[in-house]
Design a protein around this motif. Sequence first.
Motif, PDB file in Angstrom:
ATOM      1  N   PRO A 169       0.811  -1.216   0.000  1.00 44.68           N
ATOM      2  CA  PRO A 169       0.000   0.000   0.000  1.00 44.68           C
ATOM      3  C   PRO A 169       0.849   1.273   0.000  1.00 44.68           C
ATOM      4  CG  PRO A 169      -0.074  -1.043   2.166  1.00 44.68           C
ATOM      5  CD  PRO A 169       0.727  -1.943   1.272  1.00 44.68           C
ATOM      6  N   THR A 170       0.265   2.300  -0.589  1.00 45.13           N
ATOM      7  CA  THR A 170       0.942   3.566  -0.811  1.00 45.13           C
ATOM      8  C   THR A 170       1.495   4.212   0.449  1.00 45.13           C
ATOM      9  OG1 THR A 170      -0.620   3.885  -2.594  1.00 45.13           O
ATOM     10  CG2 THR A 170       0.602   5.789  -1.881  1.00 45.13           C
ATOM     11  N   ASP A 171       0.705   4.206   1.543  1.00 46.83           N
ATOM     12  CA  ASP A 171       1.249   4.943   2.690  1.00 46.83           C
ATOM     13  C   ASP A 171       2.182   4.125   3.561  1.00 46.83           C
ATOM     14  OD1 ASP A 171      -1.131   3.814   3.127  1.00 46.83           O
ATOM     15  OD2 ASP A 171      -2.110   5.558   4.035  1.00 46.83           O
ATOM     16  N   ARG A 172       2.654   2.989   3.002  1.00 48.15           N
ATOM     17  CA  ARG A 172       3.747   2.257   3.655  1.00 48.15           C
ATOM     18  C   ARG A 172       5.038   2.455   2.865  1.00 48.15           C
ATOM     19  NH1 ARG A 172       3.413   0.219   8.649  1.00 48.15           N
ATOM     20  NH2 ARG A 172       1.660  -1.162   8.964  1.00 48.15           N
ATOM     21  N   ILE A 173       5.052   3.449   1.995  1.00 54.54           N
ATOM     22  CA  ILE A 173       6.241   3.769   1.193  1.00 54.54           C
ATOM     23  C   ILE A 173       6.630   5.199   1.538  1.00 54.54           C
ATOM     24  CG2 ILE A 173       7.156   4.004  -1.159  1.00 54.54           C
ATOM     25  CD1 ILE A 173       4.772   2.253  -2.121  1.00 54.54           C
ATOM     26  N   VAL A 174       7.914   5.455   1.686  1.00 54.24           N
ATOM     27  CA  VAL A 174       8.346   6.827   1.968  1.00 54.24           C
ATOM     28  C   VAL A 174       9.724   7.055   1.356  1.00 54.24           C
ATOM     29  CG1 VAL A 174       9.491   6.357   4.193  1.00 54.24           C
ATOM     30  CG2 VAL A 174       8.460   8.611   3.781  1.00 54.24           C
ATOM     31  N   CYS A 175       9.970   8.282   0.945  1.00 53.60           N
ATOM     32  CA  CYS A 175      11.286   8.622   0.405  1.00 53.60           C
ATOM     33  C   CYS A 175      12.050   9.479   1.410  1.00 53.60           C
ATOM     34  CB  CYS A 175      11.120   9.423  -0.889  1.00 53.60           C
ATOM     35  SG  CYS A 175      12.711   9.941  -1.599  1.00 53.60           S
ATOM     36  N   ALA A 176      13.333   9.195   1.564  1.00 46.01           N
ATOM     37  CA  ALA A 176      14.216  10.100   2.311  1.00 46.01           C
ATOM     38  C   ALA A 176      15.133  10.759   1.283  1.00 46.01           C
ATOM     39  CB  ALA A 176      15.037   9.316   3.330  1.00 46.01           C
ATOM     40  N   TRP A 177      15.258  12.081   1.339  1.00 41.21           N
ATOM     41  CA  TRP A 177      16.026  12.860   0.352  1.00 41.21           C
ATOM     42  C   TRP A 177      16.909  13.833   1.139  1.00 41.21           C
ATOM     43  CZ3 TRP A 177      17.158  17.626  -1.664  1.00 41.21           C
ATOM     44  CH2 TRP A 177      17.361  17.779  -3.050  1.00 41.21           C
ATOM     45  N   THR A 178      18.210  13.630   1.058  1.00 36.64           N
ATOM     46  CA  THR A 178      19.141  14.416   1.872  1.00 36.64           C
ATOM     47  C   THR A 178      19.992  15.345   1.014  1.00 36.64           C
ATOM     48  OG1 THR A 178      19.247  12.677   3.565  1.00 36.64           O
ATOM     49  CG2 THR A 178      21.067  14.256   3.523  1.00 36.64           C
ATOM     50  N   ALA A 179      20.024  16.605   1.392  1.00 29.07           N
ATOM     51  CA  ALA A 179      20.849  17.585   0.680  1.00 29.07           C
ATOM     52  C   ALA A 179      22.316  17.343   1.009  1.00 29.07           C
ATOM     53  CB  ALA A 179      20.450  19.003   1.091  1.00 29.07           C
ATOM     54  N   MET A 180      23.155  17.181  -0.024  1.00 32.27           N
ATOM     55  CA  MET A 180      24.587  16.965   0.203  1.00 32.27           C
ATOM     56  C   MET A 180      25.344  18.293   0.222  1.00 32.27           C
ATOM     57  SD  MET A 180      25.211  13.492  -2.005  1.00 32.27           S
ATOM     58  CE  MET A 180      26.985  13.438  -1.706  1.00 32.27           C
ATOM     59  N   GLU A 181      24.610  19.376  -0.010  1.00 31.33           N
ATOM     60  CA  GLU A 181      25.155  20.727   0.101  1.00 31.33           C
ATOM     61  C   GLU A 181      23.951  21.643   0.194  1.00 31.33           C
ATOM     62  OE1 GLU A 181      27.007  21.520  -3.907  1.00 31.33           O
ATOM     63  OE2 GLU A 181      26.113  19.540  -4.099  1.00 31.33           O
ATOM     64  N   ARG A 182      24.202  22.944   0.283  1.00 28.23           N
ATOM     65  CA  ARG A 182      23.090  23.877   0.368  1.00 28.23           C
ATOM     66  C   ARG A 182      22.237  23.792  -0.897  1.00 28.23           C
ATOM     67  NH1 ARG A 182      22.589  29.755   0.740  1.00 28.23           N
ATOM     68  NH2 ARG A 182      20.726  29.975   2.038  1.00 28.23           N
ATOM     69  N   VAL A 183      20.934  23.622  -0.726  1.00 30.78           N
ATOM     70  CA  VAL A 183      20.032  23.517  -1.873  1.00 30.78           C
ATOM     71  C   VAL A 183      19.056  24.691  -1.836  1.00 30.78           C
ATOM     72  CG1 VAL A 183      18.247  22.096  -2.955  1.00 30.78           C
ATOM     73  CG2 VAL A 183      20.232  20.999  -1.943  1.00 30.78           C
ATOM     74  N   THR A 184      19.071  25.485  -2.903  1.00 28.01           N
ATOM     75  CA  THR A 184      18.288  26.715  -2.936  1.00 28.01           C
ATOM     76  C   THR A 184      17.451  26.776  -4.217  1.00 28.01           C
ATOM     77  OG1 THR A 184      20.026  27.856  -4.155  1.00 28.01           O
ATOM     78  CG2 THR A 184      20.166  27.926  -1.753  1.00 28.01           C
ATOM     79  N   ARG A 185      16.624  27.798  -4.330  1.00 28.88           N
ATOM     80  CA  ARG A 185      15.868  27.994  -5.569  1.00 28.88           C
ATOM     81  C   ARG A 185      16.829  28.186  -6.730  1.00 28.88           C
ATOM     82  NH1 ARG A 185      10.282  31.268  -4.934  1.00 28.88           N
ATOM     83  NH2 ARG A 185      10.273  30.804  -7.161  1.00 28.88           N
ATOM     84  N   GLN A 186      17.954  28.825  -6.428  1.00 24.71           N
ATOM     85  CA  GLN A 186      18.954  29.134  -7.432  1.00 24.71           C
ATOM     86  C   GLN A 186      19.542  27.870  -8.072  1.00 24.71           C
ATOM     87  OE1 GLN A 186      18.688  32.192  -8.085  1.00 24.71           O
ATOM     88  NE2 GLN A 186      20.239  32.084  -9.679  1.00 24.71           N
ATOM     89  N   ASN A 187      19.867  26.862  -7.243  1.00 19.67           N
ATOM     90  CA  ASN A 187      20.488  25.657  -7.819  1.00 19.67           C
ATOM     91  C   ASN A 187      19.502  24.498  -7.985  1.00 19.67           C
ATOM     92  OD1 ASN A 187      20.328  24.606  -5.228  1.00 19.67           O
ATOM     93  ND2 ASN A 187      22.540  24.480  -4.879  1.00 19.67           N
ATOM     94  N   GLY A 188      18.211  24.798  -7.901  1.00 19.66           N
ATOM     95  CA  GLY A 188      17.203  23.797  -8.267  1.00 19.66           C
ATOM     96  C   GLY A 188      16.735  22.910  -7.137  1.00 19.66           C
ATOM     97  N   CYS A 189      16.226  23.541  -6.055  1.00 20.22           N
ATOM     98  CA  CYS A 189      15.716  22.763  -4.927  1.00 20.22           C
ATOM     99  C   CYS A 189      14.428  22.041  -5.315  1.00 20.22           C
ATOM    100  CB  CYS A 189      15.442  23.684  -3.735  1.00 20.22           C
ATOM    101  SG  CYS A 189      14.120  24.887  -4.034  1.00 20.22           S
ATOM    102  N   LEU A 190      13.990  21.149  -4.433  1.00 22.60           N
ATOM    103  CA  LEU A 190      12.721  20.463  -4.648  1.00 22.60           C
ATOM    104  C   LEU A 190      11.569  21.474  -4.614  1.00 22.60           C
ATOM    105  CD1 LEU A 190      12.898  17.293  -2.335  1.00 22.60           C
ATOM    106  CD2 LEU A 190      12.948  17.333  -4.828  1.00 22.60           C
TER     107      LEU A 190
END
Length: 321
Positions: A169-190
Amino acid sequence: GKMSRAAERLRTVIHHLDGASASIVSFRSVETSECILTPEQRLFYEENGFLLIKNLVSETDIDRFRKEFERICRQEVKVPGLIVMRDVAIAKSEFVPDQRAVSKLQDFQEDPELFRYCALPQILKYVECFTGPNIMAMHTMLINKPPDAGKKTSRHPMHQDLHYFPFRPTDRIVCAWTAMERVTRQNGCLVVLPGTHKGTLKEHDYPDWEGGVNKMYHGVRDYDPNHPRLHVEMEKGDTVFFHPLLIHGSGMNQTQGFRKAISCHYASGDCFYIDVKGTTQENIENEVKEIAQKKYGMNEVAFKDTWAFRGRLVQGERTSL
């Protein structure tokens, strides 16, 4: 407490009544007491479909992941099953001259150094709140968003990750996404559309963008363009956890440098595979089969098998995936 004991008993009864459909009844078997989420965080995730945890992964770990990425780019290590993707636009690569830039690594489960990320105890502590105690790492990525040469190929269309996954089921799935450096609007954040995880899986296709789109970058066909969007700016080590139905993407990288992030999709060991034939997910299935044939020389490889042999248990026991 009492509730989950009752749930356990009910689960056992159902299991005895009907082995096959037992897994379909999905209880939150995680005691809220042992889940690290505060009630506020839990509510935020349920309302918005994502949760940002500041400073979760150490600088030391991130630097190690970065070094390993560099070794892979220099082809100093050979990793079985690893998919190395290069940007469709020629961008000067970082470590190797005269080569198209590596924009993404996928399926690094056979690289012990990078795979350490997926088993970091501080990440699993959070993951367990969504999946329960049996945790499979199902999909791994290191994203190295290249500087955009003006072709705009560095942006990722708005999509739902579930489009790629033949399990539920869908709500037993989750993503972890870790920034390896500063992530901003400028360099294309999520960029996320908060609350869209409450909807259904939408149809995905290649967007008709000028400048081309990278392989496998399917986008949602129709979402409300007026839905409020949120740019998730992050510091190095910050980690966002998000739901597989959350509509998200990322903008162009308008800086000179590459923008790195590392991520893993987790699913409960009790999730089960579904057949995507005749669903909106059929187009990705065909594409994945093509790639599997090229890569592994497999002919009739079932879509779910391409997942089964990439999944790795990181906690508890593997029951059905």
